[in-house]
Design an enzyme around this catalytic site. Sequence first.
Site, short mmCIF file in Angstrom:
data_model
loop_
_atom_site.label_atom_id
_atom_site.label_comp_id
_atom_site.label_asym_id
_atom_site.label_seq_id
_atom_site.Cartn_x
_atom_site.Cartn_y
_atom_site.Cartn_z
N ARG A 114 0.88 -1.18 0.00
CA ARG A 114 0.00 0.00 0.00
C ARG A 114 0.91 1.22 0.00
O ARG A 114 1.72 1.39 0.92
CB ARG A 114 -0.92 0.01 1.22
CG ARG A 114 -1.66 1.33 1.35
CD ARG A 114 -2.78 1.31 2.35
NE ARG A 114 -3.90 0.53 1.88
CZ ARG A 114 -5.13 0.59 2.40
NH1 ARG A 114 -5.38 1.41 3.41
NH2 ARG A 114 -6.11 -0.15 1.92
N HIS A 141 -7.47 0.94 -6.39
CA HIS A 141 -7.65 0.06 -5.23
C HIS A 141 -8.30 -1.23 -5.76
O HIS A 141 -9.46 -1.52 -5.51
CB HIS A 141 -8.54 0.75 -4.20
CG HIS A 141 -8.48 0.13 -2.83
ND1 HIS A 141 -7.68 -0.96 -2.53
CD2 HIS A 141 -9.12 0.43 -1.67
CE1 HIS A 141 -7.84 -1.28 -1.26
NE2 HIS A 141 -8.71 -0.46 -0.71
N GLN A 144 -10.03 -4.07 -3.57
CA GLN A 144 -11.30 -3.60 -3.01
C GLN A 144 -12.42 -3.77 -4.02
O GLN A 144 -13.48 -4.35 -3.72
CB GLN A 144 -11.15 -2.11 -2.62
CG GLN A 144 -12.45 -1.48 -2.14
CD GLN A 144 -12.84 -1.93 -0.74
OE1 GLN A 144 -12.04 -1.84 0.17
NE2 GLN A 144 -14.05 -2.43 -0.59
N ASP A 233 -17.53 6.77 -1.21
CA ASP A 233 -16.23 6.70 -0.52
C ASP A 233 -15.99 8.06 0.11
O ASP A 233 -16.69 9.04 -0.20
CB ASP A 233 -15.12 6.34 -1.54
CG ASP A 233 -13.75 6.11 -0.90
OD1 ASP A 233 -13.68 5.98 0.34
OD2 ASP A 233 -12.75 6.07 -1.66
N CYS A 273 -16.49 1.37 0.89
CA CYS A 273 -15.31 0.56 1.20
C CYS A 273 -14.82 0.77 2.63
O CYS A 273 -14.13 -0.08 3.17
CB CYS A 273 -14.21 0.85 0.20
SG CYS A 273 -13.62 2.55 0.24
N ARG A 299 -13.85 -9.28 1.57
CA ARG A 299 -12.49 -9.06 1.07
C ARG A 299 -11.60 -10.26 1.38
O ARG A 299 -10.69 -10.59 0.62
CB ARG A 299 -11.92 -7.76 1.65
CG ARG A 299 -12.73 -6.59 1.11
CD ARG A 299 -12.03 -5.30 1.23
NE ARG A 299 -10.74 -5.29 0.59
CZ ARG A 299 -9.78 -4.44 0.90
NH1 ARG A 299 -9.99 -3.52 1.82
NH2 ARG A 299 -8.63 -4.46 0.28
N1 CP Z 1 -11.28 -0.34 2.50
C1 CP Z 1 -10.00 -0.40 2.88
O1 CP Z 1 -9.09 -0.62 2.09
O2 CP Z 1 -9.83 -0.21 4.22
P1 CP Z 1 -8.44 0.00 4.95
O3 CP Z 1 -7.91 1.34 4.51
O4 CP Z 1 -8.79 -0.02 6.41
O5 CP Z 1 -7.51 -1.11 4.58
N1 NVA Z 2 -10.14 6.55 -1.38
C1 NVA Z 2 -9.75 6.11 -0.07
C2 NVA Z 2 -9.94 4.65 0.09
C3 NVA Z 2 -9.62 4.10 1.44
C4 NVA Z 2 -9.76 2.63 1.55
C5 NVA Z 2 -8.30 6.49 0.18
O1 NVA Z 2 -7.48 6.40 -0.74
O2 NVA Z 2 -8.01 6.91 1.28
#
Ligand code: CP
Ligand code: NVA
Length: 315
Positions: A114, A141, A144, A233, A273, A299
């Site tokens: 990440r 993502h 997700q 989101d 999400c 997930r």
């Molecule tokens: N939805 C999601 O990716 O959550 P986290 O940021 O908690 O991993």
């Molecule tokens: N769009 C959000 C998704 C989090 C899971 C971010 O990038 O923070």
Amino acid sequence: MQNFNNMKHFINLKDISAKDLRKILVDAKKRKADRKNLNHLQTDKGAPLKGKLLIQMFEKSSLRTRLSFYLAIKQLGGGTLTLRSNELHLGEGGESIADTAKILSTYGNGFMLRTDSDLKIENFKKYMTIPIINGLSPFSHPTQILSDIFTVEEIKNKPISKLNIAWIGDSNNVLNSLISASVKFNFKLSIGCPKNYQPNKSLLSWAKKTNKKIYIYHDSKKAVFNADVIFSDKVISLNDKVNKKKKLSDFKKFRITQKLISYAKKDCSFLHCLPRGNEVDEKVFFSKKSKVWQQALNRVHVQKSILLYCFGKLR
Ligand code: CP
Ligand code: NVA
């Protein structure tokens, strides 16, 4: 150094074939059904990833992605090690991506990252001899959204190609993956966002070449009209370097309220999400239409099949 012949990376949905994405979902459905009576840490029959180590690295916060990958590899018979990049020499600037990638490839069997940099994923990919999975980047993502497609089909008991999907919110990484998915799974996607927050131009023009059912509205009511599922989101994403006050105010008319969802189909569902901000009213979030907890837990199931795909072991 190991090198899997059939190994595959999982970086952006747009670069993965529709056939492979569908195969992942079919496998996830079967695996989920097969372990109905098992506990979280019990292994799937055959332990297909027995002895394998998934190294996870987070440069940004995570709750769901971290936990779901932990359970996913465990249930397949392997294990995880979670790193924070600021604890590595790489994060301190004292070691190159090339050398870090070589070490990760020697010690681990898979790498989930990440990060705040899509370029970093590409650079890692150049030097890794094990599969790399994008666990959220500024551009996408993918784990997700693939899991969310699974949830939509589970809730509605229909292929997503027969459903009207709406997105209300920012033009961010999650939307980019949803746009890519709309091409791969061929579904109608109506996007509702303010004028100054248009989806990524080049992604959209790529997507529109194949999917003629992508619509953009600057009126949230029009975007959710007749929708089977409404996605949203956070307005402010992780590490979003914007004037937060201004952005939140620009999205005022794009809040998911009971009034707004009354324009969708009567039996419409709401997905998010998580984590959430103020973009969804609590009355909607905690209503029967909201399937966010089922969405979050799915997930685990889908990521297991993503891991098997990456390791060249999808049935
Ligand atoms: N939805 C999601 O990716 O959550 P986290 O940021 O908690 O991993
Ligand atoms: N769009 C959000 C998704 C989090 C899971 C971010 O990038 O923070």
